[in-house]
Write a protein that holds these residues in place. Structure first.
Motif, PDB file in Angstrom:
ATOM      1  N   MET A   1       0.846  -1.198   0.000  1.00  0.00           N
ATOM      2  CA  MET A   1       0.000   0.000   0.000  1.00  0.00           C
ATOM      3  C   MET A   1       0.880   1.246   0.000  1.00  0.00           C
ATOM      4  SD  MET A   1      -3.048   1.064   2.645  1.00  0.00           S
ATOM      5  CE  MET A   1      -1.950   1.240   4.048  1.00  0.00           C
ATOM      6  N   ILE A   2       0.553   2.206  -0.872  1.00  0.00           N
ATOM      7  CA  ILE A   2       1.330   3.430  -1.002  1.00  0.00           C
ATOM      8  C   ILE A   2       0.465   4.590  -0.540  1.00  0.00           C
ATOM      9  CG2 ILE A   2       2.542   4.936  -2.627  1.00  0.00           C
ATOM     10  CD1 ILE A   2       2.836   2.416  -4.414  1.00  0.00           C
ATOM     11  N   TYR A   3       1.017   5.433   0.357  1.00  0.00           N
ATOM     12  CA  TYR A   3       0.253   6.570   0.864  1.00  0.00           C
ATOM     13  C   TYR A   3       1.011   7.865   0.654  1.00  0.00           C
ATOM     14  CZ  TYR A   3      -2.764   9.487   3.670  1.00  0.00           C
ATOM     15  OH  TYR A   3      -3.629  10.464   4.073  1.00  0.00           O
ATOM     16  N   ASP A   4       0.315   8.850   0.074  1.00  0.00           N
ATOM     17  CA  ASP A   4       0.872  10.183  -0.146  1.00  0.00           C
ATOM     18  C   ASP A   4      -0.120  11.220   0.358  1.00  0.00           C
ATOM     19  OD1 ASP A   4       3.326   9.541  -1.931  1.00  0.00           O
ATOM     20  OD2 ASP A   4       1.681   8.504  -2.954  1.00  0.00           O
ATOM     21  N   ASP A   5       0.321  12.465   0.400  1.00  0.00           N
ATOM     22  CA  ASP A   5      -0.606  13.541   0.739  1.00  0.00           C
ATOM     23  C   ASP A   5      -1.478  13.895  -0.459  1.00  0.00           C
ATOM     24  OD1 ASP A   5       0.301  14.134   3.483  1.00  0.00           O
ATOM     25  OD2 ASP A   5       2.171  14.707   2.495  1.00  0.00           O
ATOM     26  N   VAL A   6      -0.857  13.894  -1.644  1.00  0.00           N
ATOM     27  CA  VAL A   6      -1.583  14.252  -2.853  1.00  0.00           C
ATOM     28  C   VAL A   6      -1.260  13.242  -3.951  1.00  0.00           C
ATOM     29  CG1 VAL A   6      -2.087  16.055  -4.551  1.00  0.00           C
ATOM     30  CG2 VAL A   6      -1.386  16.698  -2.231  1.00  0.00           C
ATOM     31  N   LEU A   7      -2.289  12.670  -4.539  1.00  0.00           N
ATOM     32  CA  LEU A   7      -2.138  11.766  -5.675  1.00  0.00           C
ATOM     33  C   LEU A   7      -2.732  12.448  -6.899  1.00  0.00           C
ATOM     34  CD1 LEU A   7      -1.466   8.936  -6.855  1.00  0.00           C
ATOM     35  CD2 LEU A   7      -3.793   8.258  -6.218  1.00  0.00           C
ATOM     36  N   ILE A   8      -1.905  12.680  -7.921  1.00  0.00           N
ATOM     37  CA  ILE A   8      -2.346  13.342  -9.141  1.00  0.00           C
ATOM     38  C   ILE A   8      -2.336  12.321 -10.280  1.00  0.00           C
ATOM     39  CG2 ILE A   8      -1.942  15.243 -10.756  1.00  0.00           C
ATOM     40  CD1 ILE A   8      -0.276  16.595  -8.530  1.00  0.00           C
ATOM     41  N   ILE A   9      -3.485  12.099 -10.875  1.00  0.00           N
ATOM     42  CA  ILE A   9      -3.611  11.134 -11.981  1.00  0.00           C
ATOM     43  C   ILE A   9      -3.611  11.934 -13.277  1.00  0.00           C
ATOM     44  CG2 ILE A   9      -4.977   9.248 -12.937  1.00  0.00           C
ATOM     45  CD1 ILE A   9      -6.360   9.098 -10.119  1.00  0.00           C
ATOM     46  N   GLY A  10      -2.517  11.854 -14.021  1.00  0.00           N
ATOM     47  CA  GLY A  10      -2.330  12.659 -15.224  1.00  0.00           C
ATOM     48  C   GLY A  10      -1.109  13.541 -15.090  1.00  0.00           C
ATOM     49  N   SER A  11      -0.574  13.988 -16.234  1.00  0.00           N
ATOM     50  CA  SER A  11       0.701  14.709 -16.176  1.00  0.00           C
ATOM     51  C   SER A  11       0.769  15.878 -17.152  1.00  0.00           C
ATOM     52  CB  SER A  11       1.853  13.745 -16.468  1.00  0.00           C
ATOM     53  OG  SER A  11       1.710  13.142 -17.748  1.00  0.00           O
ATOM     54  N   GLY A  12      -0.382  16.482 -17.479  1.00  0.00           N
ATOM     55  CA  GLY A  12      -0.395  17.643 -18.356  1.00  0.00           C
ATOM     56  C   GLY A  12      -0.076  18.924 -17.606  1.00  0.00           C
ATOM     57  N   ALA A  13      -0.350  20.055 -18.239  1.00  0.00           N
ATOM     58  CA  ALA A  13       0.003  21.347 -17.662  1.00  0.00           C
ATOM     59  C   ALA A  13      -0.697  21.595 -16.328  1.00  0.00           C
ATOM     60  CB  ALA A  13      -0.336  22.464 -18.654  1.00  0.00           C
ATOM     61  N   ALA A  14      -1.983  21.256 -16.226  1.00  0.00           N
ATOM     62  CA  ALA A  14      -2.712  21.475 -14.970  1.00  0.00           C
ATOM     63  C   ALA A  14      -2.109  20.651 -13.841  1.00  0.00           C
ATOM     64  CB  ALA A  14      -4.190  21.133 -15.153  1.00  0.00           C
ATOM     65  N   ALA A  15      -1.797  19.385 -14.124  1.00  0.00           N
ATOM     66  CA  ALA A  15      -1.209  18.501 -13.113  1.00  0.00           C
ATOM     67  C   ALA A  15       0.147  19.013 -12.650  1.00  0.00           C
ATOM     68  CB  ALA A  15      -1.074  17.089 -13.686  1.00  0.00           C
ATOM     69  N   LEU A  16       0.992  19.393 -13.591  1.00  0.00           N
ATOM     70  CA  LEU A  16       2.338  19.847 -13.255  1.00  0.00           C
ATOM     71  C   LEU A  16       2.313  21.195 -12.541  1.00  0.00           C
ATOM     72  CD1 LEU A  16       4.199  18.811 -16.525  1.00  0.00           C
ATOM     73  CD2 LEU A  16       4.155  17.593 -14.340  1.00  0.00           C
ATOM     74  N   GLN A  17       1.390  22.072 -12.946  1.00  0.00           N
ATOM     75  CA  GLN A  17       1.250  23.357 -12.257  1.00  0.00           C
ATOM     76  C   GLN A  17       0.824  23.137 -10.808  1.00  0.00           C
ATOM     77  OE1 GLN A  17       2.029  26.404 -12.754  1.00  0.00           O
ATOM     78  NE2 GLN A  17       0.352  27.881 -12.553  1.00  0.00           N
ATOM     79  N   LEU A  18      -0.088  22.205 -10.580  1.00  0.00           N
ATOM     80  CA  LEU A  18      -0.496  21.867  -9.215  1.00  0.00           C
ATOM     81  C   LEU A  18       0.695  21.363  -8.411  1.00  0.00           C
ATOM     82  CD1 LEU A  18      -2.414  21.093  -6.899  1.00  0.00           C
ATOM     83  CD2 LEU A  18      -2.959  18.998  -8.148  1.00  0.00           C
ATOM     84  N   ALA A  19       1.417  20.394  -8.957  1.00  0.00           N
ATOM     85  CA  ALA A  19       2.561  19.818  -8.239  1.00  0.00           C
ATOM     86  C   ALA A  19       3.609  20.879  -7.937  1.00  0.00           C
ATOM     87  CB  ALA A  19       3.166  18.695  -9.074  1.00  0.00           C
ATOM     88  N   LYS A  20       3.861  21.746  -8.886  1.00  0.00           N
ATOM     89  CA  LYS A  20       4.869  22.796  -8.727  1.00  0.00           C
ATOM     90  C   LYS A  20       4.540  23.731  -7.567  1.00  0.00           C
ATOM     91  CE  LYS A  20       6.707  26.760 -11.369  1.00  0.00           C
ATOM     92  NZ  LYS A  20       6.132  27.813 -10.496  1.00  0.00           N
ATOM     93  N   HIS A  21       3.252  24.016  -7.365  1.00  0.00           N
ATOM     94  CA  HIS A  21       2.853  24.998  -6.358  1.00  0.00           C
ATOM     95  C   HIS A  21       2.556  24.392  -4.989  1.00  0.00           C
ATOM     96  CE1 HIS A  21       2.452  27.744  -9.793  1.00  0.00           C
ATOM     97  NE2 HIS A  21       2.451  28.715  -8.911  1.00  0.00           N
ATOM     98  N   LEU A  22       2.611  23.071  -4.871  1.00  0.00           N
ATOM     99  CA  LEU A  22       2.382  22.453  -3.557  1.00  0.00           C
ATOM    100  C   LEU A  22       3.598  22.643  -2.662  1.00  0.00           C
ATOM    101  CD1 LEU A  22       0.596  19.176  -4.708  1.00  0.00           C
ATOM    102  CD2 LEU A  22      -0.422  21.002  -3.312  1.00  0.00           C
ATOM    103  N   ASN A  23       3.338  22.806  -1.388  1.00  0.00           N
ATOM    104  CA  ASN A  23       4.432  22.969  -0.427  1.00  0.00           C
ATOM    105  C   ASN A  23       5.334  21.742  -0.398  1.00  0.00           C
ATOM    106  OD1 ASN A  23       3.440  25.474   0.299  1.00  0.00           O
ATOM    107  ND2 ASN A  23       2.302  24.703   2.077  1.00  0.00           N
ATOM    108  N   GLU A  24       6.600  21.955  -0.082  1.00  0.00           N
ATOM    109  CA  GLU A  24       7.576  20.863  -0.112  1.00  0.00           C
ATOM    110  C   GLU A  24       7.323  19.793   0.940  1.00  0.00           C
ATOM    111  OE1 GLU A  24      11.750  21.516  -1.064  1.00  0.00           O
ATOM    112  OE2 GLU A  24      11.318  23.658  -1.242  1.00  0.00           O
ATOM    113  N   GLU A  25       6.607  20.142   2.012  1.00  0.00           N
ATOM    114  CA  GLU A  25       6.332  19.118   3.031  1.00  0.00           C
ATOM    115  C   GLU A  25       5.238  18.147   2.601  1.00  0.00           C
ATOM    116  OE1 GLU A  25       4.067  22.873   4.457  1.00  0.00           O
ATOM    117  OE2 GLU A  25       6.004  22.391   3.528  1.00  0.00           O
TER     118      GLU A  25
END
Length: 524
Positions: A1-25
């Motif tokens: 079982m894998i657990y993360d704070d945020v799971l993003i399904i997809g890797s387009g501009a919206a996904a990458l913009q979200l990941a980029k702006h999330l806090n490092e913790e």
């Protein structure tokens, strides 16, 4: 079982913009069924719309968006996004994103169809999507993991609390993994590959929309499909997009005899809203008349449009000859998973951004170059919301139960058959008879049971999801007895504001309800 704070399904501009702006913790995982370059965002030739010119203003951008969307838009959402657009561009510039400038160092602003001002920002000419995705990828921090070649096929739902807590995915070797997170984000794009003629990446088959529907999320505006007027057409197949910006620079659509097809059709001629240009082009194609994009009026075409030039040359078309053969192809889905401006769906813990989502930004027809803008806005907006929440230390334990699922018969339809039938019966021009014929055909492949999707191959799952998403489109197109934006019915050729103004068709799978019994209801 894998657990993360945020799971993003997809890797387009919206996904990458979200990941980029999330806090490092935040522990963030991006899952994509292919690789990060195999997406519509990476292929995007158009630019990012923003009212930054001296004579422009966000209110002009707002009015252009509403007019293109046939006033089906959620105006408050449009207003918020277009007013933040200049700030999004400035942020990209400050962070080092390479955007095109003139000799004086000012941003080059292009014109595209249905815009009243030059406001399209590009990066690398017609390589804006590639430049943007590469910039966003380079900006990702070490708290972000990218898993490629994982086909996510089922959302894990805590039924008692109506909360999405994870997703299941299959690796290239068929290994099943369960991913859990506090925030599950669908950013899988639209469903352009449901159609025979398409500008989309081959991976864009409606997976995220079908998964969200099966999980019980609300889906809306699926009848509104934008067909791009100019997709390169060689040897009976579409080969890639020829950007709107080409017509913005002066190219016109002509027959083999050189007759301009948009003359007398619309005051804006070749820069009319896309559904009007597409319908006109399609009328010629239906008569067996090939349409060409005449680019003789564009100076230094090869320099201005390097990607299109390279694409043409791959298939033996020499742009210097002045004509590019084109057809209208499925390009963008205005509908999708119903969300608010923050990306929240009707299921707690489940979010959707990018083309998979329907915020109401695009209405019945998307204004050119508003899609990258919306994705960048959504990614940043959702990141702000998630950043304000505390991290969880462990995954919740939930007793799962089966969800309604489509069970393939002995043989599912070939993908090409789905695409051809959708183009013929639920494409640019629709009628009640065509739509009923398509619905009956799709339901030949719909059997139901309770259980998981684990036993199906990636190819079978793709076909299943394509059939589900196709049926949502057909049902919505049958219910909406008018023509508006990307939805054109020749048996109801005009808008019907008495019955349909500002009304949406919403699909929702409730409990054990079978897909074939789901009714689409118009709601204000």
């Amino acid at each position: 079982m894998i657990y993360d704070d945020v799971l993003i399904i997809g890797s387009g501009a919206a996904a990458l913009q979200l990941a980029k702006h999330l806090n490092e913790e935040k522990h963030v995982r991006i899952i994509t069924k292919s690789n990060v370059e195999n997406a519509n965002s990476y292929l995007a030739q158009g630019g990012i719309a923003a009212a930054i010119g001296r004579t422009d203003h966000p209110e002009k951008h707002l009015q252009d968006t509403l007019e293109a969307g046939e006033n089906h838009n959620r105006e408050s959402t449009v207003k918020k996004i277009v007013h933040e657009a200049p700030g999004i561009i400035n942020e990209l510039l400050q962070q080092g994103c390479n955007l095109d400038r003139n000799e004086q160092g000012n941003l080059l602003l292009g014109m595209e169809g249905a815009h009243s001002e030059k406001r399209i920002v590009h990066g690398g000419g017609d390589r804006t999507g590639k430049n943007l995705v590469e910039f966003l990828l380079a900006s990702l921090k070490t708290n972000i993991i990218i898993d490629e070649d994982v086909f996510v096929y089922e959302l894990i739902i805590d039924q008692e609390n109506n909360r999405c807590i994870g997703a299941k995915g299959k690796g290239a070797d068929g290994t099943i993994k369960s991913f859990f997170a506090e925030h599950i984000v669908i950013a899988t794009g639209g469903c352009g590959e449901l159609y025979e003629y398409s500008s989309n990446a081959l991976t864009v088959t409606g997976d995220g929309i079908a998964m969200a529907y099966l999980a019980g999320a609300e889906i809306t505006d699926m009848e509104f499909i934008q067909f791009h007027p100019t997709v390169l057409y060689i040897d009976g197949r579409t080969r890639g997009l020829v950007s709107e910006a080409v017509r913005g620079e002066g190219a016109i659509l002509v027959t083999g005899d050189g007759i301009p097809i948009m003359e007398g059709i619309h005051p804006l001629k070749d820069l009319a809203p896309r559904h009007i240009v597409s319908q006109t082009n399609y009328s010629y194609i239906n008569k067996g008349i090939q349409v060409f994009l005449d680019i003789t009026g564009i100076k230094d075409f090869e320099v201005r449009f390097p990607s299109i030039t390279a694409l043409c040359e791959i298939y033996g078309i020499t742009p210097a000859n002045g004509r590019i053969p084109v057809v209208p192809g499925s390009h963008f889905l205005m509908g999708g998973i119903k969300t608010n401006i923050n990306g929240q769906t009707s299921i707690k813990g489940l979010f959707a951004i990018g083309e998979a989502a329907c915020t109401g930004m695009h209405g019945a027809n998307r204004l050119a170059s508003n899609s990258l803008l919306e994705g960048l806005f959504q990614g940043r907006k959702l990141a702000q919301s998630i950043n304000a929440t505390k991290n969880k230390s462990a995954a919740p334990f939930v007793q799962q139960r089966g969800i309604p699922l489509i069970t393939p018969p002995i043989e599912l339809p070939e993908i090409e058959k789905i695409q051809c039938s959708m183009m013929a019966n639920a494409g640019i021009v629709r009628t009640k008879e065509m739509l009923e014929k398509q619905l009956k055909w799709l339901r030949n492949f719909n059997g139901y049971k309770n259980g998981g999707l684990d036993s199906f191959s990636a190819e079978e799952l793709t076909k299943i999801f394509m059939c589900i998403t196709a049926e949502l489109i057909v049902l919505a197109a049958l219910v909406r007895t008018e023509s508006r934006g990307g939805h054109f019915r020749s048996d109801y050729p005009r808008e019907n504001n008495n019955d349909w103004y500002k009304k949406q068709i919403i699909h929702k799978l409730k409990g054990e309800t079978q897909l074939e019994q789901t009714k689409a209801a118009a709601t204000t």
